[in-house]
Design a protein around this motif. Sequence first.
Motif: not given
Length: 289
Positions: A66-73, A82-84, A202-212
């Motif tokens: 599975v692609d995580l939310p906002g990442q990949g497709f 986007c947090g844990l 994809h980059v935005n979702a990764t940044l959101q994941m890191m932030a949250q």
Amino acid sequence: MDWERHKKDWPHAGTSRFILSKPHKWHVQEVGAGPMLLLLHGAGGATQSFRHLIPLLSKAYRVVAVDLPGQGFTRLGAQARCGLEYMAEDIAKLCMSQGWQPQAIIGHSAGAAVAFDLAPRLPAPTPRIIGINAALSHFKGVAGLMFPLMAKALAVMPGVAAIFTASNSNPRSIQRLIDGTGSTLPPEDLRYYGALVSDRDHVNATLQMMAQWDLRPLLKRLPQSGLKGLLIAGAADRAVPAETSRNLSEKIAGLEYAELLGLGHLAHEEAPEEVAALILGYLAKNAPD
């Protein structure tokens, strides 16, 4: 990412499908038959991270990546989720909507943390968890204080995703990014990471994941969780030191540890046969209770 643009050359594209399970529209790859294994990639990756591992595992198992939310497709439906814990909650909903009951959840890096948070949310029997270079520790010292603040600041600044994609999407930058993890990948594998870091969503979702991202509640629960699994670590990992998995396995009953010499953070991409052998060997001896 635009599926129509990439589907012709994306790894295992023929096994891909899309599932709407609110709030996200998930990109899923499924292959094989038998007991189910759920694969979760790390921050900034996608299903392509398991491109070499999937054929090896699917000989004996039904494999779902599975692609995580906002990442990949996977299309992000709620930027604040986007947090844990939110990701674990949303993937649990996806599993229940599809009737998935994995025997084990295999997570790479941050995906391993999601796996540990996800497993208790699923119906019994609780899946085994296999972490590959599991990101299950805080940054130490000043970095531990500054990183969350910087990630949050970057995530809310307009245009940061565009700046990142512009400055890191050339082949040399991709090579440096991967080299920085302690892993070595051939050019044909690096190009998939080039496609990912070239995509603003994809980059935005990764940044959101890191932030949250917040590991504290999970790490507090783990010692009494009763979860069982295997932690695989690359001795040359520069992103998440092997001692992170080693120390955790010593503190938590039920967690076994295996170390692979000479491999970095992307050990499952560098040496898929070795990693698959460890996974299949562990699962053969450890079915869920």
